[in-house]
Design an enzyme around this catalytic site. Structure first.
Site, mmCIF file in Angstrom:
data_model
loop_
_atom_site.group_PDB
_atom_site.id
_atom_site.type_symbol
_atom_site.label_atom_id
_atom_site.label_comp_id
_atom_site.label_asym_id
_atom_site.label_seq_id
_atom_site.Cartn_x
_atom_site.Cartn_y
_atom_site.Cartn_z
ATOM 1 N N LYS A 115 14.652 -10.630 10.633
ATOM 2 C CA LYS A 115 15.106 -10.594 9.235
ATOM 3 C C LYS A 115 16.189 -11.649 8.999
ATOM 4 C CE LYS A 115 12.668 -7.096 7.434
ATOM 5 N NZ LYS A 115 11.661 -7.274 6.375
ATOM 6 N N ASN A 167 6.893 -8.572 1.229
ATOM 7 C CA ASN A 167 7.548 -7.285 1.493
ATOM 8 C C ASN A 167 7.125 -6.654 2.823
ATOM 9 O OD1 ASN A 167 8.595 -4.414 0.674
ATOM 10 N ND2 ASN A 167 6.396 -4.172 1.074
ATOM 11 N N TYR A 175 14.014 -6.810 15.300
ATOM 12 C CA TYR A 175 13.852 -6.683 13.840
ATOM 13 C C TYR A 175 15.014 -7.382 13.141
ATOM 14 C CZ TYR A 175 13.582 -3.815 9.457
ATOM 15 O OH TYR A 175 13.512 -3.347 8.173
ATOM 16 N N SER A 213 0.804 -1.222 0.000
ATOM 17 C CA SER A 213 0.000 0.000 0.000
ATOM 18 C C SER A 213 0.836 1.270 0.000
ATOM 19 C CB SER A 213 -0.949 0.008 1.199
ATOM 20 O OG SER A 213 -0.207 0.087 2.395
ATOM 21 N N SER A 263 14.198 -8.270 2.867
ATOM 22 C CA SER A 263 14.864 -8.326 4.164
ATOM 23 C C SER A 263 15.337 -6.920 4.571
ATOM 24 C CB SER A 263 16.022 -9.323 4.078
ATOM 25 O OG SER A 263 16.541 -9.576 5.357
HETATM 26 N N1 NAP Z 1 12.753 1.821 3.858
HETATM 27 C C1 NAP Z 1 13.914 1.333 4.275
HETATM 28 O O1 NAP Z 1 14.879 2.090 4.491
HETATM 29 C C2 NAP Z 1 14.086 -0.160 4.464
HETATM 30 C C3 NAP Z 1 15.369 -0.629 4.740
HETATM 31 C C4 NAP Z 1 15.563 -1.982 4.907
HETATM 32 C C5 NAP Z 1 14.508 -2.855 4.782
HETATM 33 N N2 NAP Z 1 13.249 -2.387 4.519
HETATM 34 C C6 NAP Z 1 12.166 -3.386 4.392
HETATM 35 O O2 NAP Z 1 11.416 -3.108 3.238
HETATM 36 C C7 NAP Z 1 10.061 -3.526 3.446
HETATM 37 C C8 NAP Z 1 9.131 -2.352 3.120
HETATM 38 O O3 NAP Z 1 9.463 -1.289 3.988
HETATM 39 P P1 NAP Z 1 9.011 0.220 3.718
HETATM 40 O O4 NAP Z 1 10.133 1.069 4.135
HETATM 41 O O5 NAP Z 1 8.391 0.361 2.396
HETATM 42 O O6 NAP Z 1 7.890 0.333 4.884
HETATM 43 P P2 NAP Z 1 6.539 1.187 5.007
HETATM 44 O O7 NAP Z 1 6.661 2.463 4.288
HETATM 45 O O8 NAP Z 1 6.266 1.240 6.474
HETATM 46 O O9 NAP Z 1 5.470 0.234 4.300
HETATM 47 C C9 NAP Z 1 5.187 -1.007 4.914
HETATM 48 C C10 NAP Z 1 4.021 -1.683 4.217
HETATM 49 O O10 NAP Z 1 3.684 -2.873 4.965
HETATM 50 C C11 NAP Z 1 2.321 -2.775 5.412
HETATM 51 N N3 NAP Z 1 2.189 -3.389 6.727
HETATM 52 C C12 NAP Z 1 2.820 -3.028 7.866
HETATM 53 N N4 NAP Z 1 2.404 -3.790 8.877
HETATM 54 C C13 NAP Z 1 1.495 -4.661 8.371
HETATM 55 C C14 NAP Z 1 0.704 -5.691 8.927
HETATM 56 N N5 NAP Z 1 0.732 -5.994 10.239
HETATM 57 N N6 NAP Z 1 -0.128 -6.389 8.100
HETATM 58 C C15 NAP Z 1 -0.195 -6.087 6.793
HETATM 59 N N7 NAP Z 1 0.529 -5.125 6.209
HETATM 60 C C16 NAP Z 1 1.361 -4.406 7.004
HETATM 61 C C17 NAP Z 1 2.036 -1.265 5.420
HETATM 62 O O11 NAP Z 1 0.660 -0.943 5.296
HETATM 63 P P3 NAP Z 1 -0.297 -0.766 6.596
HETATM 64 O O12 NAP Z 1 0.503 -0.050 7.631
HETATM 65 O O13 NAP Z 1 -1.472 0.025 6.089
HETATM 66 O O14 NAP Z 1 -0.688 -2.140 7.000
HETATM 67 C C18 NAP Z 1 2.770 -0.834 4.164
HETATM 68 O O15 NAP Z 1 2.046 -1.153 3.018
HETATM 69 C C19 NAP Z 1 9.964 -3.993 4.896
HETATM 70 O O16 NAP Z 1 10.063 -5.392 4.955
HETATM 71 C C20 NAP Z 1 11.170 -3.358 5.560
HETATM 72 O O17 NAP Z 1 11.622 -4.111 6.663
HETATM 73 C C21 NAP Z 1 13.016 -1.052 4.355
#
Ligand code: NAP
Length: 260
Positions: A162, A91, A158, A25, A144
């Site tokens: 991961k 994801n 976390y 989303s 991850s």
């Molecule tokens: N951004 C970074 O710097 C970074 C770095 C390393 C790894 N990652 C990884 O990349 C992935 C995406 O991260 P992002 O930064 O895009 O995060 P984000 O902006 O917080 O988006 C997370 C997504 O997951 C959904 N979500 C969260 N909790 C949920 C739940 N309990 N059930 C169903 N859906 C859920 C959220 O929607 P709702 O809240 O509406 O449910 C949203 O669509 C994650 O696995 C994160 O660990 C991100």
């Protein structure tokens, strides 16, 4: 001999393919869903709620992946909506930052983190695996996280979840290779997203840095964009990635290899 139809025109690369993107989303998941849609896939994305950047062309499935029942329901409903599955992108994930150290992480927070960052991928995978076995070229990508160890105890739950996801992915890749189902890990570094930004806000304050100072420490000198991570995911699940399985692919501006 070039066996690919065209390496230059990727606009219909996913025509006829069915994809499920969890956490689609916003942030990285939304970029992945949009990238697959742009190349012709039918996409179901799932999250607890829609956000401003939720791709309009996908089917939105509301669900909470934080429990066994929620994750299994997401898998079953996605299959019902798509009539099968070729691509699964696990994801959904994220974390709260606990200061000053890991002793501030309650038992309930440990369980929540394992549920969302590890077990959600396990549960959704097994809910759809039968359908993936029936697809001609099925592929799974688990998203991850890198650079979490240098963050120290504040996100220990976390980092541990991961790490479990990484080892699960490698076991699954080995097990499913004879069935020609590929399993890869994509590890983003510091990527600008709502979830990533919120976590870094707390962490940088705690260590007395600005976000700009943190990003300047990355070898390529800037944070990543969600679409840059989506491009790696799209490559891996496409026919161009058909001889790649079991690996962890970093999209992190050089951080893990050159700094971390
Ligand atoms: N951004 C970074 O710097 C970074 C770095 C390393 C790894 N990652 C990884 O990349 C992935 C995406 O991260 P992002 O930064 O895009 O995060 P984000 O902006 O917080 O988006 C997370 C997504 O997951 C959904 N979500 C969260 N909790 C949920 C739940 N309990 N059930 C169903 N859906 C859920 C959220 O929607 P709702 O809240 O509406 O449910 C949203 O669509 C994650 O696995 C994160 O660990 C991100």
């Amino acid at each position: 001999m070039n066996t690919f139809p065209s390496k230059l025109d990727l606009s219909t690369e996913f025509a006829g393919r069915r994809a499920l993107v969890t956490g689609g989303s916003r942030g990285i998941g939304a970029a992945v869903a949009q990238r697959l849609l742009d190349a012709g896939a039918r996409v179901v994305l799932t999250a607890r709620s829609r956000h401003a950047d939720t791709p309009a062309g996908a089917t939105f499935l509301e669900g909470d992946l934080g429990s066994e029942a929620g994750a299994k329901a997401v898998g079953a409903q996605a299959l019902a909506a798509l009539g099968g599955l070729d691509i699964l992108v696990n994801n959904a994930g994220g974390t709260r930052v606990h200061l000053p150290n890991s002793e501030a992480i309650s038992d309930a927070e440990w369980v929540d983190s394992l549920n969302l960052n590890f077990l959600a991928a396990v549960r959704v995978t097994y809910a759809v695996l039968g359908a993936l076995r029936e697809a001609t070229s099925a592929s799974i990508v688990n998203v991850s996280a890198g650079g979490v160890l240098p963050m120290g105890g504040a996100v220990a739950h976390y980092a541990a979840a991961k790490a479990a996801l990484n080892n699960f992915s490698r076991s699954l890749a080995k097990e499913l290779a004879p069935a020609r189902i590929r399993v890869n890990i994509v590890t983003p570094g510091a990527v600008i997203t709502p979830g990533g930004d919120a976590g870094r806000e707390v962490l940088t304050k705690a260590i007395g840095l600005t976000k700009e100072q943190l990003f300047a420490r990355l070898p390529l000198g800037r944070p990543g964009r969600a679409d840059e991570v989506a491009e790696m995911v799209a490559f891996l699940v496409s026919p161009r990635g058909e001889w790649i399985t079991g690996h962890n692919h970093y999209v992190d501006g050089g951080y893990a290899e050159l700094v971390g």
